[in-house]
Each structure stands twice: as C-alpha cells, then as structure tokens.
Design an enzyme around this catalytic site. Structure first.
Site, mmCIF file in Angstrom:
data_model
loop_
_atom_site.group_PDB
_atom_site.id
_atom_site.type_symbol
_atom_site.label_atom_id
_atom_site.label_comp_id
_atom_site.label_asym_id
_atom_site.label_seq_id
_atom_site.Cartn_x
_atom_site.Cartn_y
_atom_site.Cartn_z
ATOM 1 N N GLU A 128 -75.783 47.565 71.615
ATOM 2 C CA GLU A 128 -75.885 48.927 72.147
ATOM 3 C C GLU A 128 -75.698 48.969 73.656
ATOM 4 O OE1 GLU A 128 -80.258 47.500 71.879
ATOM 5 O OE2 GLU A 128 -78.344 47.177 70.842
ATOM 6 N N CYS A 170 -81.483 42.219 67.209
ATOM 7 C CA CYS A 170 -82.461 41.344 67.859
ATOM 8 C C CYS A 170 -83.579 40.965 66.887
ATOM 9 C CB CYS A 170 -82.979 41.990 69.133
ATOM 10 S SG CYS A 170 -83.733 40.795 70.264
ATOM 11 N N LEU A 171 -84.783 41.502 67.039
ATOM 12 C CA LEU A 171 -85.847 41.213 66.083
ATOM 13 C C LEU A 171 -85.407 41.626 64.678
ATOM 14 C CD1 LEU A 171 -88.734 40.309 65.434
ATOM 15 C CD2 LEU A 171 -89.504 42.623 65.983
ATOM 16 N N MET A 229 -82.478 41.201 63.336
ATOM 17 C CA MET A 229 -81.773 40.065 62.755
ATOM 18 C C MET A 229 -82.753 38.984 62.338
ATOM 19 S SD MET A 229 -79.325 37.126 64.338
ATOM 20 C CE MET A 229 -80.732 36.010 64.360
ATOM 21 N N HIS A 255 -77.927 42.520 71.778
ATOM 22 C CA HIS A 255 -78.038 43.979 71.754
ATOM 23 C C HIS A 255 -76.661 44.604 71.961
ATOM 24 C CE1 HIS A 255 -82.508 44.486 72.027
ATOM 25 N NE2 HIS A 255 -82.411 43.227 72.433
ATOM 26 N N THR A 271 -88.031 76.114 94.018
ATOM 27 C CA THR A 271 -86.929 75.392 94.670
ATOM 28 C C THR A 271 -87.079 75.445 96.184
ATOM 29 O OG1 THR A 271 -85.362 75.760 92.869
ATOM 30 C CG2 THR A 271 -84.433 75.384 95.050
ATOM 31 N N GLY A 292 -80.702 61.420 86.428
ATOM 32 C CA GLY A 292 -79.837 60.337 85.988
ATOM 33 C C GLY A 292 -78.543 60.831 85.388
#
Length: 560
Positions: free
Chosen positions: A538, A411-412, A414, A536, A208, A35
């Site tokens: 973030e 979220c939670l 708050m 959120h 590899t 990623g």
C-alpha cells in the site's frame, strides 16, 4: 524553470538561493485538511512542469509516530529509506508520485533530540542552550535541507497542529525568521475555517480573522488564505477577509467539500491556487508555462471515479476500528477500484470478535454488517502488532482459505496465513514467538541478529528491500518482472526452517529477498486469490500509478 522574475528580497545573513519555500499553516480548528491542500498544491505545481517535494513538521514530542497507537494517531507511514512518519506523507506520495525520505518528516521530539545530542557533544561551546536560537536554528536547518537540492523548484512544508497551540510556537518562530531571510522565496498559505451559523443563516469570518491576527502576532503575515467551508463563499465575504487580514482579494481562495479528496486538486486549480503561488514566487508570464500530461490524467481519474457507481465491498480483518488506522490500504483499494470501474467500500471486521462459532456467519456471502449495504466480496487480513485479535485472524484465515474467498494478507496478515496453514494443514501447534515465545513450532520468529538490539525500532526491518519473484507464480505475473523492491515495517519473519514443508503441502513461498533468503510473498496457486506479502504494498500505490497487487486482487474478486 524559466520566465521568472524575483522581487528584491531583504539582504540577510544566510540568505537562501535554492527552491522556493511554501509553508502551509492551519487555524481555527484541526482536521481542516492541510495535508490534502499541501498535496493538491504539489500536484498543481507538477502539472505546470515544476519539480517539488513536500515535508511535514509535527509539534508532538514523540521522536516519530512508530510507537503511537493507530487508534489515536492513525496509521504509521514508512518512507523508502525506512523512516516511520505521519500518515500525511502517504497523501503527499499518492498525490504527487514523489518518494519521501526521513528528510521529509520531523517532530518536536526529533528536533529536541538533535539539539540535546549536540549539547552533550559540546557543539554549543558551553553556551546556554535555548529555544531561540538553538531549537529554532535546528528547525530552520531541517526545513531548508530539501530546498538546497538543485533538482527542486518548490518545497512545500506543512506545519502540524493549529496556530495558537503552545507546542507549535518554535516552528512559527522559525517561519518568521525564514520569511525575513528568504524574501519572496518564502510564502505562507494559511488554511482557516468559515463556519455557518444556522440560527443566523450566515457564514462567519470572525474565527478566520482571529486566527490570522494570532499568526500576525507571531510576526507572520500570510500571503494566501484558503477558506475551508461547506458552503459557497461570496465575493463580498472574500473581500472582507482580504481587508481584515491584509491579503490581496485574489489570494483569498475557497476549499469546498468535494466527493473525494482526489477531486480537490481540480477544485483548487479552478480557484487558481497554483497560479497564486507562482505569482507570489515571482513568475511573471504564467501563460508561457506548460501544462503537462499529468494534468489531463488527473482530470480523467476524477471523471472515472465519479462514473464508478457500482459498489465492491471489501472486508478488513483487523483490530483497529478507525478510518485512518489502515489509511494507505483503504486508499490503495479505492484507487484500484476506480481503474476497475468500481466504487470500493471497505468494512471493518473486528478480529477480537471472530470465533469458530460465528466465523461462518461473518464471512458468509449473505452476511450484511451494520451499515455495510452488501456482503463482502474480498478480504484483507490487516497488518498490526500485539496479540490482541490474533486468534480471530487465524480463524478467519482458515475459513477464507477453505472456502476459496479472495484474500490478501499484508505483513502480519501474511504471517497469520503461514501460522494457520502450519496448524491446520501440517498439523503443528504453530505460532509466532511474538505472541508465544515458547511455542513448539515457531513458524514466525525473529532473526537471531535482531534479538540483541535494545530499542524497539532497531529490531525492525524498515524501508524498501528487494524481493525476487519465482517464475510461473501469480506474484510474478502480477508484477510483470522478476525483481521488485517494497517497503517493510515488521520485526518477525517466516522461519526458513518451515519453508520446505509449507511448500510441499501447497503454500508456495514465491517471493524471497535475494540477499537473505527471507520469505516476502506466499500464495496458494490453486486458489482464486490467496496471497500474502511480508511487505506493505500500500505504501507504493499512487493515483496515477495504482499498485499492481491491488489491481490484481480486485480483478480476482471480480472474476477477471
């Protein structure tokens, strides 16, 4: 972009004429950083003026990560259009500033659900539905969806898992077919591990070689190999890999250990990853391509991060003791810290272990947790689902509020702030109906129209929603504008029946959705920093554009 001369691709039915597809696969072991390599490549192509997007195809059967335990899979990321997806999409957005959608994330479960739905509707005309061609065709169609966007030059596709995993075979078969159909518009970058055997004092390329050989056995020849290793790789070792794996020696690159994942684009630029991909895509005159302003800005960020040595400790009041469970919050704080000239360190405080007996000790300015290196100077009350640790969070919120310690609730978090305030300031036996359905004072409750929905995801508010900020509030000053849009992932809301009482007692509901009136932000104006968001923030923070709430929160922690 101009200055491109494409090679002659094999003629094939359905040949593609859109953006160049770059597939990123991984071998030997998991967690090599596909990623981050995909994100780094995206940033390098953007630094040359190209328009990109990145997508993830995961081989697990879950339709999406929304029901996965964060302790097992890390955080669930949410796109602007409300799709629950893998945390790697957070890397994509933080590195590249793109906004991903549901078309950037697919799982085996989602693909099979799509195929089965088609079969049930009779769309296959009575044919026997098989992995090949029906499942692989569905994979290809979804892989190509973004590539058909005329505003994109490159689509980078990360394939989850490791080459050889049985569940990943349909994705590799789809890539094999696309490599043939698209010619030089399909490029495969394979990430593999080169271990160091201390007893022999040698780096070993055999893993590899076997990984590439297995990829070749599926009909896929990688165009570029990125070798992940903690040790420097000699030119001889690279030539050896190139020789055994049928890859040009200049296209065998090294992904070394770096002090921060954000230094990886710089390292991969030095390795020439971006130029390798452009050559493979047929760009013949690289010297004429621009280097845009973001290239220098990224280098400056990496330099600022290296220079930020003074530590700032932030405590996470939560229930998931896993590095990736709050990944986007952690990264948002680390990024904001760089812009504040500080090295942020985040520390987990187990909400299940917080009680009235130990809360003063845990949040004391002199408390030093195991391996912390210093007391915390600010706190985040973390998001989550379920009642585990909820009373500990409420106890922590009271202590942080009463002792004027900088606190950000998400979220939670708050919702916990509102429950605690209703209990200890208004004097109500308050709770959330998520945890106590029969509570006398449901300060947090589900909206009526949600209660009749069947599926868990259908009862949630997901994706970006607007929020209107009150004039004169701290939130309005932080954002510098009246109307914002932020991403949500929650099922319960602050009950509008209690807004007036909460505000009269001091907890101001300064952000509201203009369409529904639902509360989005609460704050205590006379506190150093005591602010909670139902959304959120973030999810909206990137390296080149840190989120203003995290900057302001750290500013309050530093006494600015």
């Amino acid at each position: 972009m101009s200055n491109v001369t494409h090679n002659t691709a094999p003629a094939a039915t359905g040949a593609h004429t859109g953006a160049t597809m770059v597939f990123v696969t991984g071998g030997v072991v998991s967690s090599l950083g596909k990623g981050v390599i995909a994100s780094s490549l995206g940033r390098l192509l953007q630094n040359r003026g190209f328009r990109i997007t990145i997508q993830k195809f995961d081989p697990y059967i879950n339709v999406d990560p929304g029901t996965l335990n964060p302790n097992e899979h890390g955080e669930c990321y949410v796109t602007v259009d409300g799709y629950e997806c893998d945390l790697d999409l957070g890397h994509y957005e933080r590195f590249t500033d793109i906004k991903t959608t549901r078309s950037n994330s697919f799982t085996t479960g989602r693909i099979y659900q799509e195929v089965i739905d088609r079969e049930r509707k009779g769309e296959y005309g009575g044919k026997t539905v098989q992995v090949v061609p029906h499942v692989t065709d569905a994979i290809k169609q979804n892989m190509l969806r973004n590539a058909q966007n005329p505003d994109l030059d490159f689509v980078i596709t990360e394939i989850g898992g490791t080459v050889g995993d049985i569940e990943g075979l349909p994705f590799l078969e789809a890539i094999r077919q696309l490599k043939w159909e698209l010619g030089d518009r399909a490029i495969v970058v394979h990430l593999a591990y080169v271990p160091y055997i201390a007893a022999a004092g040698e780096l070993k390329t055999k893993p590899t070689q076997h990984s590439v050989k297995q990829l070749q056995s599926y009909g896929i020849q990688p165009d570029c190999i990125v070798l992940r290793s903690e040790h420097p790789l000699s030119a001889d070792l690279r030539r050896k890999v190139a020789s055994f794996c049928n890859v040009h020696p200049d296209y065998v690159l090294h992904s070394p250990d770096v002090p921060s994942i954000y230094a990886l684009p710089v390292k991969m630029h030095e390795e020439g990853l971006g130029d390798v991909i452009l050559r493979l895509a047929g760009y013949s005159d690289l010297a004429s391509l621009p280097v845009v302003e973001s290239h220098d800005r990224w280098h400056r960020f990496v330099e600022m991060r290296a220079a930020a040595t003074e530590e700032l400790h932030i405590g996470f009041v939560g229930k998931y003791d896993l590095q990736d469970a709050y990944k986007s919050i952690t990264e948002s704080l680390l990024i904001a810290g760089v812009y504040k000239g500080r090295k942020v360190k985040c520390h987990f405080i187990d909400a299940e272990k917080i009680s009235e007996d130990n809360v003063a000790e845990l949040f004391s300015p002199s408390y030093v947790g195991e391996g912390w290196g210093g007391p915390c100077q600010g706190y985040v009350i973390c998001p989550g689902f379920g009642d585990r640790g909820i009373e500990g969070k409420i106890t922590a919120a009271r202590y942080l509020r009463e002792h004027d310690l900088p606190t950000l609730g998400i979220c939670l978090g708050m919702q916990v702030m509102a429950i605690e305030f209703a209990r200890n300031v208004l004097g109500y036996a308050a709770h959330s109906t998520e945890f106590v359905p029969t509570t006398e004072h449901p300060v947090i409750d589900m909206m009526e129209e949600q209660k009749s929905r069947v599926y868990l995801g259908a009862t949630m508010r997901l994706g970006a929603y607007e929020c209107e900020l009150r004039e004169g509030s701290r939130a309005r000053a932080t954002y510098g504008k009246a109307l914002i849009a932020e991403r949500h992932r929650h099922r319960y809301e602050l009950n509008s029946r209690y807004v007036s009482e909460l505000e009269q007692a001091g907890l101001q509901c300064v952000g509201q959705n203009p369409q529904t009136g639902l509360v989005e932000i609460v704050e205590l104006p006379d506190h150093r920093w005591y602010l909670g968001t139902q959304f959120h923030p973030e999810y909206g923070s990137t390296v080149l554009h840190p989120h203003p709430l995290f900057l302001a929160f750290l500013g309050a922690v530093l006494g600015e």
